[in-house]
Design a protein around this motif. Structure first.
Motif, mmCIF file in Angstrom:
data_model
loop_
_atom_site.group_PDB
_atom_site.id
_atom_site.type_symbol
_atom_site.label_atom_id
_atom_site.label_comp_id
_atom_site.label_asym_id
_atom_site.label_seq_id
_atom_site.Cartn_x
_atom_site.Cartn_y
_atom_site.Cartn_z
ATOM 1 N N SER A 230 -5.758 40.967 12.549
ATOM 2 C CA SER A 230 -6.920 41.850 12.663
ATOM 3 C C SER A 230 -6.946 42.786 11.460
ATOM 4 O O SER A 230 -5.973 42.883 10.710
ATOM 5 N N GLY A 231 -8.060 43.490 11.278
ATOM 6 C CA GLY A 231 -8.197 44.406 10.148
ATOM 7 C C GLY A 231 -7.087 45.448 10.119
ATOM 8 O O GLY A 231 -6.514 45.737 9.066
ATOM 9 N N GLY A 232 -6.764 45.985 11.278
ATOM 10 C CA GLY A 232 -5.721 47.010 11.358
ATOM 11 C C GLY A 232 -4.351 46.459 11.007
ATOM 12 O O GLY A 232 -3.557 47.108 10.331
ATOM 13 N N MET A 233 -4.098 45.229 11.446
ATOM 14 C CA MET A 233 -2.809 44.602 11.136
ATOM 15 C C MET A 233 -2.676 44.363 9.638
ATOM 16 O O MET A 233 -1.630 44.587 9.044
ATOM 17 N N ARG A 234 -3.767 43.916 9.022
ATOM 18 C CA ARG A 234 -3.735 43.672 7.575
ATOM 19 C C ARG A 234 -3.447 44.960 6.816
ATOM 20 O O ARG A 234 -2.660 44.993 5.888
ATOM 21 N N GLN A 235 -4.099 46.026 7.259
ATOM 22 C CA GLN A 235 -3.916 47.301 6.583
ATOM 23 C C GLN A 235 -2.464 47.758 6.711
ATOM 24 O O GLN A 235 -1.888 48.300 5.765
ATOM 25 N N ARG A 236 -1.881 47.504 7.870
ATOM 26 C CA ARG A 236 -0.481 47.848 8.082
ATOM 27 C C ARG A 236 0.418 47.106 7.104
ATOM 28 O O ARG A 236 1.343 47.681 6.543
ATOM 29 N N VAL A 237 0.135 45.821 6.900
ATOM 30 C CA VAL A 237 0.944 45.049 5.951
ATOM 31 C C VAL A 237 0.838 45.662 4.555
ATOM 32 O O VAL A 237 1.843 45.843 3.869
ATOM 33 N N GLY A 238 -0.400 46.032 4.178
ATOM 34 C CA GLY A 238 -0.597 46.620 2.849
ATOM 35 C C GLY A 238 0.202 47.896 2.666
ATOM 36 O O GLY A 238 0.808 48.124 1.619
ATOM 37 N N ILE A 239 0.236 48.735 3.695
ATOM 38 C CA ILE A 239 0.952 50.006 3.611
ATOM 39 C C ILE A 239 2.457 49.781 3.566
ATOM 40 O O ILE A 239 3.171 50.326 2.728
ATOM 41 N N VAL A 240 2.913 48.931 4.460
ATOM 42 C CA VAL A 240 4.341 48.683 4.568
ATOM 43 C C VAL A 240 4.867 47.984 3.298
ATOM 44 O O VAL A 240 5.990 48.216 2.855
ATOM 45 N N ARG A 241 4.014 47.172 2.687
ATOM 46 C CA ARG A 241 4.410 46.505 1.440
ATOM 47 C C ARG A 241 4.709 47.537 0.348
ATOM 48 O O ARG A 241 5.662 47.387 -0.415
ATOM 49 N N ALA A 242 3.896 48.586 0.318
ATOM 50 C CA ALA A 242 4.121 49.623 -0.690
ATOM 51 C C ALA A 242 5.469 50.307 -0.465
ATOM 52 O O ALA A 242 6.199 50.595 -1.408
ATOM 53 N N PHE A 243 5.806 50.539 0.806
ATOM 54 C CA PHE A 243 7.095 51.168 1.095
ATOM 55 C C PHE A 243 8.251 50.239 0.780
ATOM 56 O O PHE A 243 9.316 50.671 0.348
ATOM 57 N N ALA A 244 8.064 48.956 1.014
ATOM 58 C CA ALA A 244 9.159 48.004 0.826
ATOM 59 C C ALA A 244 9.462 47.753 -0.639
ATOM 60 O O ALA A 244 10.559 47.359 -0.995
ATOM 61 N N SER A 245 8.467 47.987 -1.510
ATOM 62 C CA SER A 245 8.622 47.570 -2.901
ATOM 63 C C SER A 245 9.638 48.398 -3.667
ATOM 64 O O SER A 245 10.057 48.013 -4.749
ATOM 65 N N GLY A 246 10.035 49.542 -3.130
ATOM 66 C CA GLY A 246 10.988 50.372 -3.837
ATOM 67 C C GLY A 246 10.346 51.321 -4.826
ATOM 68 O O GLY A 246 11.031 52.116 -5.464
ATOM 69 N N ALA A 247 9.016 51.250 -4.966
ATOM 70 C CA ALA A 247 8.329 52.160 -5.883
ATOM 71 C C ALA A 247 8.390 53.582 -5.325
ATOM 72 O O ALA A 247 8.173 53.786 -4.128
#
Ligand SMILES: Nc1ncnc2c1ncn2[C@@H]1O[C@H](COP(=O)(O)OP(=O)(O)OP(=O)(O)O)[C@@H](O)[C@H]1O
Ligand SMILES: [Mg+2]
Lengths: 285, 259
Positions: free
Chosen positions: B141-158
Motif C-alpha cells: 500500500s502507499g503507506g507501506m511504500r513510504q515506510r520502506v523509503g524512510i527506513v531505507r534512509a536510516f539503514a544506509s548509514g548516511a
C-alpha cells in the motif's frame, strides 16, 4: 456447550499470525489453477478454428468450389501431414532466417537505442535515417539484397533484421527515457554515475517496452524472411508458396501458409512467455 | 556548533524568460543530530532548499557548508539519505533489494560509513514490514511504500536524512502511525534530519526545531525551538505544552500568509 466457537477463534488467530505460511502454499494452488486457466483460454479460439474449418469444408462441398480456386481444409491437412517430410527443411530454413534476423535486428536496435537515448544530438542525426528506412517498403528493397548477397540465407536474414529493427529502436529509446523522476533524483542523491543510472534504472525500466516491441518484431521478422524468400530463393516456405501457386498446387500453397501462421503464433507466444517470466513485478502484467 | 550552515543563500529560476526568486538571503544553522522541520506555504522554496542542502542543485549566491564541506562533496561520499515525496522504490526490486540500493551504487565512497549501517531487516520489522521483505512495491500500500523509503534512509548509514513531505500522500491514521514510528527510529539512531512538511502537529511532534518559511520571495521568517521532552510518546500530543506550540506555529504561519 459450545466448543466450536473458541476453537474456530483460535484457528483464525493462528492463521492471522502466520501469513508467511499461507503464502508458501500458494504456488501449488496457482499452478493448478493456471493449468485450468490455460485450458479455458485455449478452448474458445480452438472451437472457433474448428467451426471455421467445418464451415469452409461445407461451403466447398455445397457450392462445388474448384480446387484451383480454394482447396478444402481436409485436402490441405491431408497434404500437410501426408508430405510432412517435404515441408520440414523449408520450415527449418524459414524459422532459422526469421529467428536469426530477429536477434540481429534486435541487437542492432538496442545498441543504437542505448546510444541515441544518451545523446539528443545522435538521435537527431540518426533517427531520420531510421525513419526513412522504415517507411521504404521492404518489398522494394528485397530484390536488391538478393542481387548483393546471393540466393542463400544471408539476404533473408538481413531483410528480416531490417523488419525487426525499427519497432525495437523506437520502443527501446522510449523505455530508456521514460524513467520516474523521483527514482532518477534518488539515484543522483547517492551520486550514482551515469553508467549506474543506466544499469540500475534505465535498463530495467525499458524491459516492458522492449518485450512488448519484441512481440511485434518477431512477427515482422517472419514477414521479412518470407518476403526475402519470395524475392529469390530455392528453399523456404516463402519459396514453396511462390512455386506451388505458379503451378496451381493450391493445397500446397495453403499448407505453407498455415505453417507460417503456426510459426508466427509459436514464436510470439515464446516472447509472451518471456514477458510473463521477466515482468512479474510490472503492474500491467 | 553547527553542522549545516547556510549563509545569505539565494536561488533563482528562469521560466519563460521570467525570474522567480525561489530563495532569498536564507541564513540558517543546524546542529548535528537534530531533527529540523521546514514548514510554509506552497511554493516558498522548501523543496528547493532541501535539494541545495543535498547537493542536487546549486545556489547562485551565498554559502552553504555541510559538515564543513560542500554539499557536492558530501553527496559524493553518500552522506545523504533522501526521501522524496513519492517513495522512490524501483518496481523491479523487492523491498529488501530496494533497501540495498544505496549500497550498490557509488561504491567508491563507502569506506567510513559501513559501520554505521543498520540492519535493514530489523528496521523493516520495526515498522511492521517483517512479512514483506520479498514483496514487490506493487504489492504494497502507499503507506507501506513510504515506510520502506524512510527506513531505507536510516539503514544506509548516511548521517543526514532529507525528507520532502514523506507523509503528505497518506491518510490521517497512517500518517500518525508513521509519525510515531519515525520518531522512535530517530531517537534510536540520532541522525540529522531535515523534514519538510505542511502539517503543524507533525512538525511539533517530531522536531527539535521548526523553521517557518514565507513565500515570494522564499525566506525564513522564524525558527522555533521545541522544548518538549524526549523520548516523545503519544501522550505528548495531548499535553498543554504541545498544544501551545501548535497554536504559536499556526499563528505565525497565518501572519505570513496574510502579510
Ligand atoms: N526546476 C525548477 N524550474 C523552475 N522553477 C522552479 C523549479 N523548481 C522550483 N521552482 C520554483 O521555485 C519556487 C519554489 O519551489 P519549491 O518546489 O521549492 O516549493 P515548495 O515550498 O517545495 O512547495 P510545495 O510545498 O508546494 O512543495 C516555486 O515558485 C517554483 O515554481
Ligand atoms: Mg515541495
Amino acid at each position: 456447550m459450545n466448543p466450536s466457537i473458541p476453537k474456530s477463534g483460535s484457528v483464525q488467530a493462528s492463521q492471522a499470525k502466520q501469513p508467511a505460511a499461507t503464502r508458501i502454499k500458494l504456488p501449488e494452488d496457482r499452478f493448478d489453477s493456471r493449468l485450468k486457466r490455460t485450458g479455458f483460454n485455449l478452448l474458445p479460439p480452438l472451437l472457433t478454428f474448428v467451426l471455421i474449418f467445418v464451415l469452409w469444408e461445407a461451403l466447398i462441398w455445397l457450392l462445388d468450389i474448384k480446387l484451383v480456386i480454394l482447396p478444402a481444409p481436409s485436402g490441405i491437412f491431408g497434404e500437410l501431414f501426408g508430405e510432412f517430410s517435404f515441408y520440414l527443411p523449408h520450415i527449418w530454413l524459414t524459422f532459422y532466417e526469421a529467428v536469426l534476423g530477429f536477434m540481429l535486428g534486435m541487437a542492432a536496435a538496442l545498441l543504437l537505442g542505448v546510444l541515441m537515448s544518451q545523446s539528443r544530438l545522435l538521435e537527431r542525426a540518426l533517427l531520420p535515417v531510421a525513419v526513412m528506412a522504415n517507411v521504404t517498403p521492404i518489398v522494394a528493397i528485397a530484390p536488391l539484397f538478393i542481387i548483393w548477397f546471393g540466393f542463400g540465407a544471408l539476404p533473408k536474414v538481413l531483410i528480416s533484421a531490417i523488419c525487426a529493427f525499427f519497432p525495437m529502436l523506437i520502443n527501446s529509446i522510449t523505455g530508456f527515457r521514460a524513467i520516474d523522476d523521483n527514482n532518477h533524483e534518488y539515484l543522483k542523491s547517492l551520486h550514482a554515475s551515469r553508467f549506474e543510472i543506466f544499469l540500475k534504472l534505465r535498463l530495467p525500466n525499458s524491459l516492458p517496452f522492449i518485450l512488448s516491441a519484441a512481440r511485434t518484431c518477431m512477427s515482422m521478422s517472419v514477414i521479412g524472411a518470407v518476403v526475402g524468400e519470395m524475392s529469390g530463393a530455392s528453399k523456404g516456405l516463402g519459396n514453396v508458396i511462390m512455386v506451388s501457386s505458379n503451378y496451381m498446387q493450391m493445397e500446397r500453397t495453403f499448407a505453407a501458409i498455415f505453417l507460417l501462421a503456426i510459426m508466427g503464433i509459436g514464436l510470439t507466444s515464446l516472447v509472451r512467455l518471456a514477458e510473463r517470466k521477466l515482468l512479474h513485478w510490472h503492474s500491467a502484467e | 556548533m553547527s553542522y549545516i550552515s547556510i549563509s545569505n543563500l539565494s536561488k533563482r529560476f528562469v521560466r519563460r524568460g521570467q525570474w522567480t526568486e525561489a530563495l532569498s538571503s536564507v541564513d540558517l544553522n543546524i546542529a548535528k543530530g537534530s531533527f529540523v522541520s521546514f514548514i510554509g506555504p506552497s511554493g516558498c522554496g522548501k523543496s528547493t532548499l532541501l535539494r541545495i542542502i543535498g547537493g542536487l542543485m546549486k545556489a547562485e549566491e551565498g554559502g552553504i557548508k555541510v559538515g564543513g564541506r560542500s554539499p557536492q562533496e558530501m553527496q559524493a561520499d553518500k552522506q545523504f539519505g533522501f526521501v522524496p515525496q513519492a517513495p522512490a522504490l524501483f518496481p523491479w526490486r523487492t523491498v529488501l533489494q530496494n533497501m540495498n540500493l544505496p549500497r550498490e551504487v557509488n561504491k567508491r565512497s563507502r569506506t567510513d560509513l559501513a559501520e554505521d549501517e543498520a540492519d535493514p531487516i530489523e528496521l523493516l520489522q520495526a515498522v511492521g514490514l517483517g512479512d514483506f521483505l520479498h514483496a514487490y512495491p506493487k504489492e504494497l500500500s502507499g503507506g507501506m511504500r513510504q515506510r520502506v523509503g524512510i527506513v531505507r534512509a536510516f539503514a544506509s548509514g548516511a548521517p543526514i536524512l532529507l525528507m520532502d513531505e514523506p507523509f503528505s500522500a497518506l491518510d490521517e491514521i497512517t500518517r500518525e502511525v508513521l509519525m510515531h514510528q519515525l520518531v522512535r527510529i530517530w531517537e534510536q539512531h540520532k541522525k540529522t534530519v531535515i523534514f519538510v512538511t505542511h502539517n503543524i502537529q507533525e512538525a511539533v511532534y517530531l522536531s527539535d526545531q521548526v523553521v517557518i518559511m514565507s513565500s515570494r520571495p522564499g525566506r525564513i521568517s522564524r525558527v522555533v525551538d521545541i522544548d518538549l521532552p524526549r523520548p516523545r510518546g503519544e501522550k505528548i500530543i495531548e499535553s498543554p505544552e504541545f498544544y501551545q506550540y501548535v497554536v504559536r506555529l499556526r499563528e505565525s504561519l497565518r501572519e505570513r500568509w496574510e502579510a
